[in-house]
Design a protein around this motif. Structure first.
Motif, PDB file in Angstrom:
ATOM      1  N   ALA A  30      38.594  41.928  44.475  1.00  0.00           N
ATOM      2  CA  ALA A  30      38.539  43.190  44.753  1.00  0.00           C
ATOM      3  C   ALA A  30      39.083  43.657  45.851  1.00  0.00           C
ATOM      4  O   ALA A  30      40.009  44.770  45.793  1.00  0.00           O
ATOM      5  CB  ALA A  30      37.221  43.738  44.779  1.00  0.00           C
ATOM      6  N   GLN A  31      39.433  42.555  46.931  1.00  0.00           N
ATOM      7  CA  GLN A  31      40.017  43.047  48.075  1.00  0.00           C
ATOM      8  C   GLN A  31      41.415  43.116  47.941  1.00  0.00           C
ATOM      9  O   GLN A  31      42.152  43.350  49.204  1.00  0.00           O
ATOM     10  CB  GLN A  31      39.428  42.029  49.326  1.00  0.00           C
ATOM     11  CG  GLN A  31      38.094  41.901  49.483  1.00  0.00           C
ATOM     12  CD  GLN A  31      37.263  43.087  49.570  1.00  0.00           C
ATOM     13  OE1 GLN A  31      37.937  44.063  50.524  1.00  0.00           O
ATOM     14  NE2 GLN A  31      36.207  43.553  49.345  1.00  0.00           N
ATOM     15  N   THR A  32      42.228  42.507  47.004  1.00  0.00           N
ATOM     16  CA  THR A  32      43.624  42.278  46.786  1.00  0.00           C
ATOM     17  C   THR A  32      44.136  43.569  45.962  1.00  0.00           C
ATOM     18  O   THR A  32      43.111  44.356  45.426  1.00  0.00           O
ATOM     19  CB  THR A  32      43.828  41.100  46.342  1.00  0.00           C
ATOM     20  OG1 THR A  32      43.457  40.930  45.047  1.00  0.00           O
ATOM     21  CG2 THR A  32      43.332  40.070  47.018  1.00  0.00           C
ATOM     22  N   ASP A  33      45.416  43.737  45.594  1.00  0.00           N
ATOM     23  CA  ASP A  33      45.751  44.549  44.925  1.00  0.00           C
ATOM     24  C   ASP A  33      46.438  43.807  43.378  1.00  0.00           C
ATOM     25  O   ASP A  33      47.124  44.486  42.578  1.00  0.00           O
ATOM     26  CB  ASP A  33      47.102  45.218  45.333  1.00  0.00           C
ATOM     27  CG  ASP A  33      46.797  46.856  45.641  1.00  0.00           C
ATOM     28  OD1 ASP A  33      45.830  47.106  45.234  1.00  0.00           O
ATOM     29  OD2 ASP A  33      47.661  47.525  45.935  1.00  0.00           O
ATOM     30  N   ALA A  34      45.956  42.476  43.348  1.00  0.00           N
ATOM     31  CA  ALA A  34      46.432  41.943  42.198  1.00  0.00           C
ATOM     32  C   ALA A  34      45.739  42.452  40.731  1.00  0.00           C
ATOM     33  O   ALA A  34      44.789  42.918  40.725  1.00  0.00           O
ATOM     34  CB  ALA A  34      45.537  40.281  42.173  1.00  0.00           C
ATOM     35  N   SER A  35      46.834  42.150  39.973  1.00  0.00           N
ATOM     36  CA  SER A  35      46.431  42.737  38.378  1.00  0.00           C
ATOM     37  C   SER A  35      45.363  41.884  37.916  1.00  0.00           C
ATOM     38  O   SER A  35      45.431  40.583  38.295  1.00  0.00           O
ATOM     39  CB  SER A  35      47.525  42.774  37.545  1.00  0.00           C
ATOM     40  OG  SER A  35      48.425  43.797  38.064  1.00  0.00           O
ATOM     41  N   VAL A  36      44.285  42.541  37.301  1.00  0.00           N
ATOM     42  CA  VAL A  36      43.059  41.623  36.824  1.00  0.00           C
ATOM     43  C   VAL A  36      42.952  41.625  35.279  1.00  0.00           C
ATOM     44  O   VAL A  36      42.988  42.898  34.676  1.00  0.00           O
ATOM     45  CB  VAL A  36      41.876  42.057  37.445  1.00  0.00           C
ATOM     46  CG1 VAL A  36      40.675  41.024  36.976  1.00  0.00           C
ATOM     47  CG2 VAL A  36      41.830  41.921  38.906  1.00  0.00           C
ATOM     48  N   LEU A  37      43.008  40.721  34.546  1.00  0.00           N
ATOM     49  CA  LEU A  37      42.646  40.794  33.047  1.00  0.00           C
ATOM     50  C   LEU A  37      41.157  40.219  32.905  1.00  0.00           C
ATOM     51  O   LEU A  37      40.531  39.048  33.426  1.00  0.00           O
ATOM     52  CB  LEU A  37      43.530  39.694  32.638  1.00  0.00           C
ATOM     53  CG  LEU A  37      43.386  39.758  30.957  1.00  0.00           C
ATOM     54  CD1 LEU A  37      43.406  41.050  30.065  1.00  0.00           C
ATOM     55  CD2 LEU A  37      44.222  38.583  30.361  1.00  0.00           C
ATOM     56  N   LEU A  38      40.548  41.258  32.319  1.00  0.00           N
ATOM     57  CA  LEU A  38      38.969  41.210  31.941  1.00  0.00           C
ATOM     58  C   LEU A  38      38.744  40.484  30.659  1.00  0.00           C
ATOM     59  O   LEU A  38      39.189  41.308  29.263  1.00  0.00           O
ATOM     60  CB  LEU A  38      38.113  42.338  32.248  1.00  0.00           C
ATOM     61  CG  LEU A  38      38.216  42.845  33.758  1.00  0.00           C
ATOM     62  CD1 LEU A  38      37.278  43.973  33.559  1.00  0.00           C
ATOM     63  CD2 LEU A  38      37.890  41.859  34.573  1.00  0.00           C
ATOM     64  N   ARG A  39      38.363  39.313  30.236  1.00  0.00           N
ATOM     65  CA  ARG A  39      38.127  38.900  28.868  1.00  0.00           C
ATOM     66  C   ARG A  39      36.642  38.961  28.692  1.00  0.00           C
ATOM     67  O   ARG A  39      35.787  38.693  29.427  1.00  0.00           O
ATOM     68  CB  ARG A  39      38.742  37.477  28.874  1.00  0.00           C
ATOM     69  CG  ARG A  39      40.140  37.360  28.928  1.00  0.00           C
ATOM     70  CD  ARG A  39      40.530  35.904  28.976  1.00  0.00           C
ATOM     71  NE  ARG A  39      41.876  35.563  28.955  1.00  0.00           N
ATOM     72  CZ  ARG A  39      42.741  35.321  27.823  1.00  0.00           C
ATOM     73  NH1 ARG A  39      42.251  35.689  26.498  1.00  0.00           N
ATOM     74  NH2 ARG A  39      44.031  34.951  27.991  1.00  0.00           N
ATOM     75  N   GLY A  40      36.322  39.169  27.339  1.00  0.00           N
ATOM     76  CA  GLY A  40      35.005  39.095  26.838  1.00  0.00           C
ATOM     77  C   GLY A  40      34.670  40.011  25.598  1.00  0.00           C
ATOM     78  O   GLY A  40      35.780  40.731  25.127  1.00  0.00           O
ATOM     79  N   GLU A  41      33.840  39.716  24.742  1.00  0.00           N
ATOM     80  CA  GLU A  41      33.301  40.456  23.784  1.00  0.00           C
ATOM     81  C   GLU A  41      33.436  41.778  23.544  1.00  0.00           C
ATOM     82  O   GLU A  41      32.812  42.298  25.041  1.00  0.00           O
ATOM     83  CB  GLU A  41      32.300  39.404  22.916  1.00  0.00           C
ATOM     84  CG  GLU A  41      32.612  38.337  22.460  1.00  0.00           C
ATOM     85  CD  GLU A  41      31.244  37.460  21.799  1.00  0.00           C
ATOM     86  OE1 GLU A  41      30.360  38.324  21.379  1.00  0.00           O
ATOM     87  OE2 GLU A  41      31.275  36.400  21.703  1.00  0.00           O
ATOM     88  N   SER A  42      33.412  42.567  22.629  1.00  0.00           N
ATOM     89  CA  SER A  42      33.029  43.722  22.734  1.00  0.00           C
ATOM     90  C   SER A  42      31.699  44.209  23.308  1.00  0.00           C
ATOM     91  O   SER A  42      30.722  43.376  22.644  1.00  0.00           O
ATOM     92  CB  SER A  42      33.336  44.672  21.448  1.00  0.00           C
ATOM     93  OG  SER A  42      34.536  44.690  21.019  1.00  0.00           O
TER      94      SER A  42
END
Length: 467
Positions: free
Chosen positions: A170-182
């Protein structure tokens, strides 16, 4: 009160949890105190309802264990006072057979459970551990300086690991990919990351890439100018511009059409976008969080998702476990949703009956947390008693009260039961059984072989007779 039988509990007590035990039998108070102290609890005692209420004014325990039969005000009246003063304090009643109907009625009004005497000591410890686990406050990590993820209700180690990783990224500006079932809470986690980031005072905007028609998605994301297409009667800012300085969640990114994937990649690489129909480029400063329930590796292998976009989005991956892999959170979530929805429906609801909560905790949950919320909302809307009963939970989960078989399974079961009945009737005589079934012996043998039936198993046992 009868002496509880001994027996070790398999339910680990909350460290040092404080229990108040109420009984007018001093010997029983001493025995229960020894037993509960040995199990790791801190115990206070009271010999009457009045003394128990005084004790509650001095120090608040985490659970009250009370006999129903007390001098003066009985245990049911004591429960009524506790419910009025401390609605969330769990109460377990110990009852004799003569007062079982009253105890059952008390569970309708919010008593956690009751045990009939003589009761099993192991069962008592298990019920106490269950009540404490269900009524425990959220871990400290979810309060105070940790309110950035206060909406993510959990005490599971899997979620704790994910939140620890989210805190770092969260403290960075890195792109984040969230994986998980619906339904696992990907949008909630994206909001939590935004809330803890340096962009917290700027907009957080979410868009579901799979819910917007392809013809409109480009305009929604990048905007358009007046006259760009037939219905473009005015300039329109896209979501990238609306999220300027903040965070944009691209939900269900795996459903984005291939043509738009190319344009999105260009925006991420160059940090500029060009609205539909415009000749001017606009600089954008947006942090991208994307989410998907799809297997993007498989989508790339099938040519449905661009590898270069995937690597641009997937600087950091966070995975949310399905609800079935964090079952310790189910009671916590169910009670949290119930409290929230009780206020919405203006109902006085005190919790779930123990069997109802057990059913929730062991259900399959293919729809994850979203499905749990929907189930709790349904039982909340339909409940006519403060304590949600098992039948209402089963109805909301659409659990059939009878076994539902396919037609083929039903035929198979009937055929086997029919053959067994004939063989029992004829004492295993295949010729007689085949005649009754109006089938020849060869066909009947084939049917028995299909169902793994042996005629000898149905022949009567030879009996010993005296000469």
């Amino acid at each position: 009160m009868s002496n509880p039988q001994t027996g070790a509990s398999h339910a680990a007590p909350m460290a040092g949890a404080h229990l108040l035990v109420v009984d007018d039998d001093t010997d029983m108070l001493r025995l229960l105190t020894m037993r509960l102290t040995a199990a790791g609890y801190r115990v206070s005692t009271a010999g009457s309802a009045e003394a128990a209420l005084t004790q509650l004014d001095i120090e608040r325990p985490q659970l009250v264990l009370s006999d129903v039969r007390l001098p003066g005000r009985d245990g049911l009246a004591l429960f009524g006072d506790i419910r009025e003063r401390h609605p969330s304090l769990p109460v377990i009643l110990l009852t004799a057979h003569g007062t079982i109907p009253d105890a059952v009625d008390a569970t309708e009004r919010g008593v956690f459970t009751y045990l009939t005497k003589p009761f099993d000591g192991k069962a008592l410890l298990e019920k106490i551990a269950q009540a404490l686990a269900l009524s425990a406050p959220a871990p400290a990590a979810q309060r105070g300086d940790e309110d950035w993820h206060a909406e993510i209700i959990s005490r599971s180690s899997r979620m704790a690991e994910t939140l620890a990783e989210a805190r770092m990224v969260a403290q960075t500006d890195a792109s984040v990919l969230l994986r998980g079932e619906s339904g696992t809470g990907k949008e909630l986690l994206a909001q939590a990351i935004h809330r803890l980031s340096n962009r917290r005072n700027k907009p957080f905007i979410a868009v579901n890439c799979g819910a917007i028609p392809e013809a409109l998605l480009e305009s929604e994301l990048f905007g358009h100018v007046k006259g760009a297409f037939t219905d473009a009667v005015a300039n329109h800012k896209g979501l990238f511009q609306a999220a300027e300085g903040g965070t944009l969640l691209l939900d269900e990114i795996g459903d984005m059409p291939p043509a738009l994937q190319i344009k999105l990649l260009r925006v991420l690489q160059e940090r500029v976008l060009r609205p539909l129909g415009s000749s001017q480029s606009i600089a954008v400063d947006v942090r991208i969080i994307s989410a998907t329930h799809r297997d993007l590796d498989d989508a790339m292998a099938q040519g449905q998702f661009r590898a270069d976009l995937y690597y641009r989005l997937n600087v950091v991956t966070l995975s949310l476990p399905p609800l079935a892999e964090r079952r310790e959170d189910i009671p916590l979530l169910a009670n949290h949703f119930l409290a929230k929805l009780a206020a919405k429906y203006n109902k006085r609801l005190s919790g779930f009956a123990p069997e109802a909560l057990k059913t929730l905790s062991t259900a399959a949950w293919p729809g994850n947390v979203r499905q749990l919320f929907n189930v709790v909302e349904q039982v909340c809307a339909l409940s006519s008693t403060p304590l949600i009963p098992l039948a209402l939970v089963q109805r909301a989960l659409r659990m059939p009260s009878v076994e539902i078989l396919s037609l083929a399974q039903a035929r198979q079961r009937f055929e086997r039961e029919y053959l067994v009945g004939l063989l029992k009737l004829t004492d295993g005589n295949v010729a007689d059984a085949a005649r009754l079934a109006d089938r020849n012996r060869t066909e009947f043998y084939r049917l028995m072989q299909k169902h793994e039936l042996t005629p000898g198993h149905f022949k009567p046992e030879p009996s010993d007779t005296e000469d």
